[in-house]
Design a protein around this motif. Structure first.
Motif, PDB file in Angstrom:
ATOM      1  N   ARG A  49       0.781  -1.234   0.000  1.00 35.60           N
ATOM      2  CA  ARG A  49       0.000   0.000   0.000  1.00 35.60           C
ATOM      3  C   ARG A  49       0.819   1.293   0.000  1.00 35.60           C
ATOM      4  O   ARG A  49       0.272   2.360  -0.272  1.00 35.60           O
ATOM      5  CB  ARG A  49      -1.017  -0.030   1.142  1.00 35.60           C
ATOM      6  CG  ARG A  49      -2.297  -0.767   0.729  1.00 35.60           C
ATOM      7  CD  ARG A  49      -3.381  -0.718   1.782  1.00 35.60           C
ATOM      8  NE  ARG A  49      -3.325  -1.853   2.674  1.00 35.60           N
ATOM      9  CZ  ARG A  49      -3.926  -3.014   2.445  1.00 35.60           C
ATOM     10  NH1 ARG A  49      -4.654  -3.181   1.375  1.00 35.60           N
ATOM     11  NH2 ARG A  49      -3.813  -4.006   3.295  1.00 35.60           N
ATOM     12  N   THR A  57      -1.150   6.068   1.173  1.00 34.06           N
ATOM     13  CA  THR A  57      -2.026   5.247   0.321  1.00 34.06           C
ATOM     14  C   THR A  57      -2.586   6.096  -0.811  1.00 34.06           C
ATOM     15  O   THR A  57      -2.793   5.604  -1.918  1.00 34.06           O
ATOM     16  CB  THR A  57      -3.178   4.625   1.126  1.00 34.06           C
ATOM     17  OG1 THR A  57      -3.826   5.651   1.872  1.00 34.06           O
ATOM     18  CG2 THR A  57      -2.684   3.548   2.067  1.00 34.06           C
ATOM     19  N   LEU A  58      -2.805   7.397  -0.534  1.00 35.08           N
ATOM     20  CA  LEU A  58      -3.353   8.259  -1.583  1.00 35.08           C
ATOM     21  C   LEU A  58      -2.346   8.468  -2.720  1.00 35.08           C
ATOM     22  O   LEU A  58      -2.691   8.303  -3.899  1.00 35.08           O
ATOM     23  CB  LEU A  58      -3.774   9.611  -0.992  1.00 35.08           C
ATOM     24  CG  LEU A  58      -4.455  10.564  -1.976  1.00 35.08           C
ATOM     25  CD1 LEU A  58      -5.759   9.972  -2.511  1.00 35.08           C
ATOM     26  CD2 LEU A  58      -4.732  11.926  -1.343  1.00 35.08           C
ATOM     27  N   ASN A  61      -2.009   5.182  -4.630  1.00 36.29           N
ATOM     28  CA  ASN A  61      -3.162   4.882  -5.481  1.00 36.29           C
ATOM     29  C   ASN A  61      -3.234   5.801  -6.689  1.00 36.29           C
ATOM     30  O   ASN A  61      -3.651   5.391  -7.770  1.00 36.29           O
ATOM     31  CB  ASN A  61      -4.464   4.976  -4.670  1.00 36.29           C
ATOM     32  CG  ASN A  61      -4.649   3.772  -3.770  1.00 36.29           C
ATOM     33  OD1 ASN A  61      -4.005   2.738  -3.962  1.00 36.29           O
ATOM     34  ND2 ASN A  61      -5.517   3.894  -2.783  1.00 36.29           N
ATOM     35  N   ARG A  62      -2.831   7.044  -6.520  1.00 38.92           N
ATOM     36  CA  ARG A  62      -2.867   7.960  -7.668  1.00 38.92           C
ATOM     37  C   ARG A  62      -1.775   7.597  -8.683  1.00 38.92           C
ATOM     38  O   ARG A  62      -1.975   7.736  -9.886  1.00 38.92           O
ATOM     39  CB  ARG A  62      -2.789   9.426  -7.211  1.00 38.92           C
ATOM     40  CG  ARG A  62      -4.105   9.858  -6.552  1.00 38.92           C
ATOM     41  CD  ARG A  62      -4.128  11.307  -6.131  1.00 38.92           C
ATOM     42  NE  ARG A  62      -4.570  12.226  -7.176  1.00 38.92           N
ATOM     43  CZ  ARG A  62      -5.835  12.544  -7.444  1.00 38.92           C
ATOM     44  NH1 ARG A  62      -6.818  11.972  -6.769  1.00 38.92           N
ATOM     45  NH2 ARG A  62      -6.135  13.412  -8.378  1.00 38.92           N
ATOM     46  N   GLY A  65      -3.230   4.757 -10.504  1.00 36.86           N
ATOM     47  CA  GLY A  65      -4.268   5.273 -11.398  1.00 36.86           C
ATOM     48  C   GLY A  65      -3.671   5.797 -12.689  1.00 36.86           C
ATOM     49  O   GLY A  65      -4.168   5.532 -13.786  1.00 36.86           O
ATOM     50  N   ALA A  66      -2.545   6.532 -12.553  1.00 36.80           N
ATOM     51  CA  ALA A  66      -1.883   7.091 -13.734  1.00 36.80           C
ATOM     52  C   ALA A  66      -1.311   5.992 -14.621  1.00 36.80           C
ATOM     53  O   ALA A  66      -1.123   6.188 -15.815  1.00 36.80           O
ATOM     54  CB  ALA A  66      -0.780   8.058 -13.292  1.00 36.80           C
ATOM     55  N   TYR A  68      -2.849   3.631 -15.729  1.00 31.00           N
ATOM     56  CA  TYR A  68      -4.086   3.049 -16.272  1.00 31.00           C
ATOM     57  C   TYR A  68      -4.762   2.076 -15.305  1.00 31.00           C
ATOM     58  O   TYR A  68      -5.226   1.009 -15.699  1.00 31.00           O
ATOM     59  CB  TYR A  68      -3.816   2.373 -17.619  1.00 31.00           C
ATOM     60  CG  TYR A  68      -3.465   3.370 -18.703  1.00 31.00           C
ATOM     61  CD1 TYR A  68      -4.474   3.954 -19.468  1.00 31.00           C
ATOM     62  CD2 TYR A  68      -2.161   3.781 -18.902  1.00 31.00           C
ATOM     63  CE1 TYR A  68      -4.173   4.908 -20.431  1.00 31.00           C
ATOM     64  CE2 TYR A  68      -1.848   4.738 -19.855  1.00 31.00           C
ATOM     65  CZ  TYR A  68      -2.857   5.292 -20.621  1.00 31.00           C
ATOM     66  OH  TYR A  68      -2.572   6.231 -21.558  1.00 31.00           O
ATOM     67  N   GLY A  69      -4.802   2.483 -14.045  1.00 36.36           N
ATOM     68  CA  GLY A  69      -5.520   1.649 -13.080  1.00 36.36           C
ATOM     69  C   GLY A  69      -4.832   0.324 -12.812  1.00 36.36           C
ATOM     70  O   GLY A  69      -5.498  -0.683 -12.577  1.00 36.36           O
ATOM     71  N   ALA A  70      -3.494   0.336 -12.839  1.00 30.12           N
ATOM     72  CA  ALA A  70      -2.775  -0.873 -12.421  1.00 30.12           C
ATOM     73  C   ALA A  70      -3.150  -1.164 -10.968  1.00 30.12           C
ATOM     74  O   ALA A  70      -3.515  -0.252 -10.220  1.00 30.12           O
ATOM     75  CB  ALA A  70      -1.269  -0.651 -12.543  1.00 30.12           C
ATOM     76  N   SER A  71      -3.091  -2.430 -10.575  1.00 29.71           N
ATOM     77  CA  SER A  71      -3.384  -2.727  -9.178  1.00 29.71           C
ATOM     78  C   SER A  71      -2.284  -3.599  -8.600  1.00 29.71           C
ATOM     79  O   SER A  71      -1.711  -4.434  -9.303  1.00 29.71           O
ATOM     80  CB  SER A  71      -4.738  -3.428  -9.053  1.00 29.71           C
ATOM     81  OG  SER A  71      -4.701  -4.661  -9.727  1.00 29.71           O
ATOM     82  N   THR A  90      -1.411  -6.267 -11.624  1.00 25.15           N
ATOM     83  CA  THR A  90      -2.029  -6.399 -12.940  1.00 25.15           C
ATOM     84  C   THR A  90      -1.909  -5.052 -13.614  1.00 25.15           C
ATOM     85  O   THR A  90      -2.233  -4.024 -13.011  1.00 25.15           O
ATOM     86  CB  THR A  90      -3.516  -6.763 -12.845  1.00 25.15           C
ATOM     87  OG1 THR A  90      -3.652  -7.830 -11.936  1.00 25.15           O
ATOM     88  CG2 THR A  90      -4.048  -7.197 -14.189  1.00 25.15           C
ATOM     89  N   THR A  91      -1.426  -5.052 -14.839  1.00 27.74           N
ATOM     90  CA  THR A  91      -1.238  -3.773 -15.534  1.00 27.74           C
ATOM     91  C   THR A  91      -1.547  -3.922 -17.015  1.00 27.74           C
ATOM     92  O   THR A  91      -1.499  -5.012 -17.569  1.00 27.74           O
ATOM     93  CB  THR A  91       0.202  -3.250 -15.335  1.00 27.74           C
ATOM     94  OG1 THR A  91       0.376  -2.084 -16.131  1.00 27.74           O
ATOM     95  CG2 THR A  91       1.224  -4.269 -15.777  1.00 27.74           C
ATOM     96  N   LEU A  92      -1.866  -2.794 -17.591  1.00 28.00           N
ATOM     97  CA  LEU A  92      -2.190  -2.757 -19.013  1.00 28.00           C
ATOM     98  C   LEU A  92      -0.935  -2.958 -19.856  1.00 28.00           C
ATOM     99  O   LEU A  92       0.142  -2.486 -19.517  1.00 28.00           O
ATOM    100  CB  LEU A  92      -2.761  -1.361 -19.308  1.00 28.00           C
ATOM    101  CG  LEU A  92      -3.556  -1.176 -20.581  1.00 28.00           C
ATOM    102  CD1 LEU A  92      -4.800  -2.031 -20.536  1.00 28.00           C
ATOM    103  CD2 LEU A  92      -3.948   0.298 -20.717  1.00 28.00           C
TER     104      LEU A  92
END
Lengths: 424, 425
Positions: A49, A57-58, A61-62, A65-66, A68-71, A90-92
């Motif tokens: 995290r 965490t913010l 997470n941002r 998000g940049a 492409y919403g990788a997690s 997981t990423t694009l």
């Protein structure tokens, strides 16, 4: 699919697959299921995290998000008597980035940072992060009681393996959380960095060698030691069956039966036992499905599965409490039928077809391919789905019957519906 | 027979949409890099379809709750071998599910795709119901219903829909109740089957290592031409305001679970891709993982990573929903509503808009990874009157103004809050 060594103590099980539009990478640390399980269970959340570069965490997470919403998702589980601590990315794929960014390698770098560059000082992990992760772990342990199917399964395992490390919950013990300090966690992380074997699993459209190069560059700085594989104790036989009952305020009862499969290690007689389990209760052709569910109409689900890494067979069923004894008798009768060889050659062929068909479909889903690589990459012998399919094809009817006769019932757990709390 | 190719250059993907002579719409996505294939045969018949009138009949038919799901179970049987036994010959793994607005039958296989398709088309188009088999199924489904009743997440959403809607059939349990399924008869099953399982109300989607020619050859063999059946569904009058602002259930859970939902205008019955995408972005900006709200609640220990926001939609219903677990659900509700009100007053920043859009676009592309997801999405898009690529394209077209409009639809005065908690909490 193949397994390669990146450096001392780090292996990569990879599958370059052009059909996918993502890359999925998991980093797993392998540890024994022992008295340090709870402190280790806090680490994946702490590592996933935040990082030194993204300390909240913010901000983390941002950043994701940049990309492409990788997690990056933390998880803890057990495989045999190993505690497995995992961060899954997981990423694009770069091809789909709208502005030509290098999403994949950036994201894999960030994943490595999570493990190798955590936000720590000499005193340990940051107190606010530790506080958060402790609260989340407490909640997670509490919520394990909410899903009654999983609850019954866990209780059966605890009872059955009460004298083996396998009884331990990989997420640890709630009572031990409070006493853990920021420094304990730092020591634990440093110890794992040096002494835990790391398995990286990868599925995506980048070639495996590209990923291997990134990992080599990142992990070469860590002075890891080569460690022997962790061992799981296998009990081949039950010392006699015992029954444990509990009562809770639920609509539907849960019946879980644990058997010893007669295995001495994870590939011991594996193919015959796997097929035997399938014929007994592993599909719509199986004895449990055709007879206990369909003919007797006793339950919505009643199935058997093999826990290869510990040599257990587990039957699970959701059943009206009033019908539980009848269901138990029926399940025992079906196992006796398999032991006596009362199944057709056609059923054996169906079991082989179903298992081989799903093995061949493993690479049609990035998630199932990644799970396969994680599970096999940690095993002593790496095999591809195709090699497993060949093993299964070679099993004879006699071998299935022999395997069934090695299976011994160990523990019956029944969660009954009623108003009372636990009873003896 | 007519066909068209639907293409998306960014993803480099395409599929065929064919109006087959039988009256069935067939979607085929050829993906030769995959080993096997996934097929889904679906009808627009779900738990919300409880009252209908055929154009060739004078009267309305009202059917017991849960009949679509019951019919799904029964369709696997036939006079000879049931569908599972037939798939056991090929090794495919077959299944089916019923949701609010559809029933889907599916299989995944590594090979023998034509044989499997033939079984799928054959069993779904050959119903066989008798008094005896209907009675027997009531036992298994009764157990399935009890299993759902023990599932707190299921109860949480079911209760939220009951609180939001006065009359909309989305408030009904998909599987019905032990009492309602006791009223099901072979005659009622046949009445539903003949209305909703007409080819004109169905779609077949196949994705994977398969060709259009293979799929159409099986359709030619297995499907008879059917005259379309026309029918109207009765949608009960639904007031604009929620039925009740708060609903609570006591179940054996350790940590309370909550779901906050906002009532939306009843029309359109089916939401457009653009509306869906705009609402998803609005919810992500308000309460997603990139928002300061999520961060603050997580640090305060008021939520855990199960906290999420999404637009729950289907034919005839649409609920923006925020769900999670918390020791203090009321405090979370208050913080979420305050955040939404602040955004409504101050507006959305360009940075938040582009970051959320980028993140959700990336997640949507990931949905194109697996053959099972693709077959599902092909069917879903077709039922919604869109295409597989409609959502991805909407991420490019959507504007900040669209998102602002959706944000305005999250009105605290017209929201419902569902909580499931333990007896102690």
């Amino acid at each position: 699919m193949k397994l390669q060594k990146i450096c001392k103590g780090v292996r990569l099980a990879g599958c370059g697959a052009a059909q996918f539009k993502t890359a999925a990478v998991s980093l797993s640390l392998l540890a024994p299921l022992d008295e340090k399980t709870t402190v280790r269970a806090l680490l994946p959340g702490l590592l996933a995290r935040t990082t030194k570069e993204y300390p909240t965490t913010l901000s983390m997470n941002r950043r994701l998000g940049a990309l492409y919403g990788a997690s990056i998702t933390p998880s803890v589980k057990k495989q045999g008597e190993m505690q497995v601590l995992t961060l899954t990315l997981t990423t694009l794929d770069d091809r789909f980035a709208l502005e030509g960014e290098d999403v994949c390698t950036e994201a894999i770098g960030l994943l490595c940072d999570c493990l190798l560059q955590p936000d720590v000082t000499q005193e340990g992990f940051r107190p606010e992060n530790v506080r958060r992760e402790k609260a989340l772990l407490r909640q997670r342990l509490d919520s394990e009681n909410d899903d009654k199917r999983l609850y019954a399964l866990r209780r059966m395992t605890e009872e059955m393996c009460r004298d083996e490390p396998y009884r331990r919950n990989p997420c640890g013990c709630r009572d031990e959380i409070d006493a853990i300090t920021e420094k304990d966690l730092l020591d634990c992380w440093m110890d794992l960095m040096l002494h835990a074997n790391v398995l990286v699993a990868y599925v995506g459209s980048l070639p495996e060698e590209t990923v291997a190069a990134v990992l080599k560059a990142r992990f070469s700085a860590v002075q890891k030691q080569e460690l022997p594989e962790l061992r799981t104790e296998f009990l081949t036989e039950s010392y006699g069956s015992r029954t444990v009952r509990e009562t809770q305020d639920v609509q539907q009862g849960k019946l879980v039966i644990g058997y010893r499969a007669g295995m001495t290690y994870e590939m011991d007689n594996y193919a015959a036992i796997r097929l035997m389990t399938a014929i007994f209760g592993g599909g719509t052709f199986s004895k449990l499905f055709c007879n206990v569910r369909e003919k007797m109409s006793l339950c919505y689900y009643c199935s058997a599965r093999l826990v290869r890494h510990k040599g257990l067979i587990i039957v699970e069923s959701g059943v009206e409490t009033a019908n539980a004894e009848q269901a138990l008798a029926a399940i025992r009768r079906e196992l006796d039928e398999v032991r006596a060889g009362n199944f057709t050659d056609e059923t054996l062929a169906q079991a082989k077809r179903a298992l081989c068909d799903s093995l061949r479909s493993v690479t049609d889903s990035s998630f199932s391919a990644l799970s396969w690589l994680e599970s096999l990459g940690m095993s002593e012998t790496f095999r591809t789905p195709q090699e497993f399919a060949e093993l299964l094809q070679s099993v004879s009817r006699e071998e299935v019957i022999l395997a069934a006769n090695l299976v011994t019932e160990d523990t019956v757990f029944l969660l009954q519906s009623g108003r009372k709390e636990a009873q003896a | 027979m007519t066909e068209r190719i639907i293409r998306n250059d960014l993803l480099g993907e395409q599929y065929y949409e064919i109006e087959h002579d039988s009256g069935l719409r067939v979607l085929v996505m050829e993906l030769p890099r995959y080993t096997g294939a996934f097929a889904m045969f679906g009808t627009r018949f779900g738990s919300v379809d409880t009252c209908f009138k055929r154009s060739d009949e004078a009267d309305y038919t009202t059917v017991p709750d849960g009949i679509a799901h019951f019919l799904e179970h029964k369709l696997f049987e036939s006079e000879e071998k049931d569908a599972f036994e037939r798939f056991n010959q090929t090794g495919a793994s077959a299944n089916a599910f019923t949701s609010y607005d559809r029933t889907s039958y599916l299989f995944q296989c590594a090979d023998r795709v034509e044989e499997n398709l033939e079984i799928l088309l054959d069993f779904v188009t050959h119903p066989y119901f008798t008094e005896e088999t209907v009675q027997k199924e009531q036992g298994i489904i009764g157990q399935e219903i009890r299993m759902y009743q023990d599932n707190p997440d299921w109860v949480l959403v079911l209760n939220l829909l009951r609180a939001i809607y006065h009359a909309n059939p989305a408030r009904l349990d998909i599987a019905g109740s032990v009492e309602s399924i006791a009223e099901i008869t072979p005659a009622l099953l046949y009445a539903c089957y003949r209305t909703f399982y007409n080819h004109s109300n169905m779609v077949l989607a196949v994705a994977g290592n398969v060709t259009k020619e293979q799929v159409l050859a099986v359709c030619d063999r297995a499907l008879q031409k059917e005259a379309p059946v026309r029918f109207e569904q009765i949608v009960p009058e639904e007031p604009d305001t929620v039925a009740q602002p708060y609903i609570e259930a006591v179940m054996p859970v350790e940590l309370p679970k909550f779901a906050l939902g906002f009532k939306q205008p009843a029309q359109p019955l089916v939401r457009s891709d653009r509306e869906t995408v705009a609402m998803e972005i609005a919810l992500d900006i308000a309460a997603g993982k990139l928002s300061p709200l999520y961060h603050a609640l997580l640090e305060k220990g008021l939520i855990n990573p199960s906290f999420s926001a999404f637009y729950f939609t289907g034919r005839g219903f649409a609920v923006p929903m925020i769900v999670g677990e918390s020791a203090d659900p009321a405090a979370v509700r208050e913080a979420v509503l305050a955040r939404i009100e602040a955004l409504q007053q101050n507006g959305i920043s360009d940075e938040d808009f582009s970051l959320s859009r980028k993140q959700l676009y990336g997640r949507a592309v990931r949905g194109f990874n697996d053959v099972d997801d693709l077959a599902y999405q092909l069917t879903d898009a077709c039922f919604r009157g869109s295409t597989l690529f409609g959502e991805i394209e909407s991420f490019r077209a959507v504007t900040k103004e669209d998102v602002t409009e959706m944000l305005g639809r999250l009105q605290s005065a017209n929201s419902s809050f569902s909580v499931v908690k333990g007896a102690k909490a």
